[in-house]
Design a protein around this motif. Structure first.
Motif, mmCIF file in Angstrom:
data_model
loop_
_atom_site.group_PDB
_atom_site.id
_atom_site.type_symbol
_atom_site.label_atom_id
_atom_site.label_comp_id
_atom_site.label_asym_id
_atom_site.label_seq_id
_atom_site.Cartn_x
_atom_site.Cartn_y
_atom_site.Cartn_z
ATOM 1 N N SER A 154 -6.995 3.271 -3.502
ATOM 2 C CA SER A 154 -7.448 2.679 -2.239
ATOM 3 C C SER A 154 -8.801 1.995 -2.428
ATOM 4 N N ILE A 178 -14.170 -6.418 -0.342
ATOM 5 C CA ILE A 178 -13.895 -7.008 0.966
ATOM 6 C C ILE A 178 -15.100 -6.717 1.851
ATOM 7 N N GLU A 210 -17.635 -5.769 4.716
ATOM 8 C CA GLU A 210 -17.510 -4.825 5.831
ATOM 9 C C GLU A 210 -17.150 -5.540 7.131
ATOM 10 N N LEU A 227 -13.477 -6.209 7.168
ATOM 11 C CA LEU A 227 -12.725 -4.979 7.406
ATOM 12 C C LEU A 227 -12.806 -4.567 8.873
ATOM 13 N N ILE A 261 -8.258 -1.280 -4.052
ATOM 14 C CA ILE A 261 -7.585 -2.225 -3.151
ATOM 15 C C ILE A 261 -8.595 -2.839 -2.182
ATOM 16 N N TYR A 262 -9.504 -2.043 -1.656
ATOM 17 C CA TYR A 262 -10.456 -2.520 -0.653
ATOM 18 C C TYR A 262 -11.771 -3.026 -1.247
ATOM 19 N N GLY A 274 0.813 -1.214 0.000
ATOM 20 C CA GLY A 274 0.000 0.000 0.000
ATOM 21 C C GLY A 274 0.841 1.256 0.000
#
Length: 148
Positions: A113, A120, A122, A125, A116-117, A20
């Motif tokens: 970002s 996924i 919640e 995360l 990248i996320y 990252g």
């Protein structure tokens, strides 16, 4: 999520961090900024008005786990670049150019970002956030014990 992923350990955390960070540093380099300068500029941008130099340096040392001399050197670099400016006797303020640099690099980093996320869940995360926060607190306690 895949079930063949390795368990969370220092190497997995480091690989995620450096991957990252490399993305962020690629964006920052196009604007002539370093990672350390970006962290410092962010702290100044998010402050409510001028910030005392020692407070800013303390935020940098806390975030980057670096020494005060290194933090002050980064602050000096940002002052020299016109992104921070002295305010009163012991304070600093972010300049319009500094605010623009922060907004521009943040804006350019945001889509990376998001990708990248993306996807996924919640819940995953949230769990990752709790675990990494706990690991950070424990590591900071170990660091304090080593220094003490």
């Amino acid at each position: 999520m895949t079930t063949d992923a390795p368990p969370l350990d220092p190497r997995v955390i480091a690989l995620a961090h450096y991957a990252g960070r490399a993305v962020l540093e690629s964006v920052l380099a196009r604007h002539g900024l370093t990672f350390q300068q970006s962290v410092t500029l962010r702290l100044a941008a998010l402050a409510d008005g001028p910030v005392r130099r020692e407070e800013l340096a303390g935020g940098v040392t806390g975030a980057l786990k670096t020494g005060a001399a290194e933090a002050h050197a980064v602050i000096d670099e940002l002052v020299t670049a016109g992104l921070l400016a002295p305010q009163d006797t012991a304070g600093l303020r972010i300049t319009d150019a500094g605010r623009e640099a922060y907004a521009r690099t943040s804006g350019e980093t945001a889509p990376h970002s998001a990708r990248i996320y993306a996807g996924i869940p919640e819940e995953d995360l949230a769990v990752a956030g709790r675990v990494l926060t706990l690991i950070t607190r424990r590591a900071e306690a170990e660091l304090a014990a080593l220094a003490g």
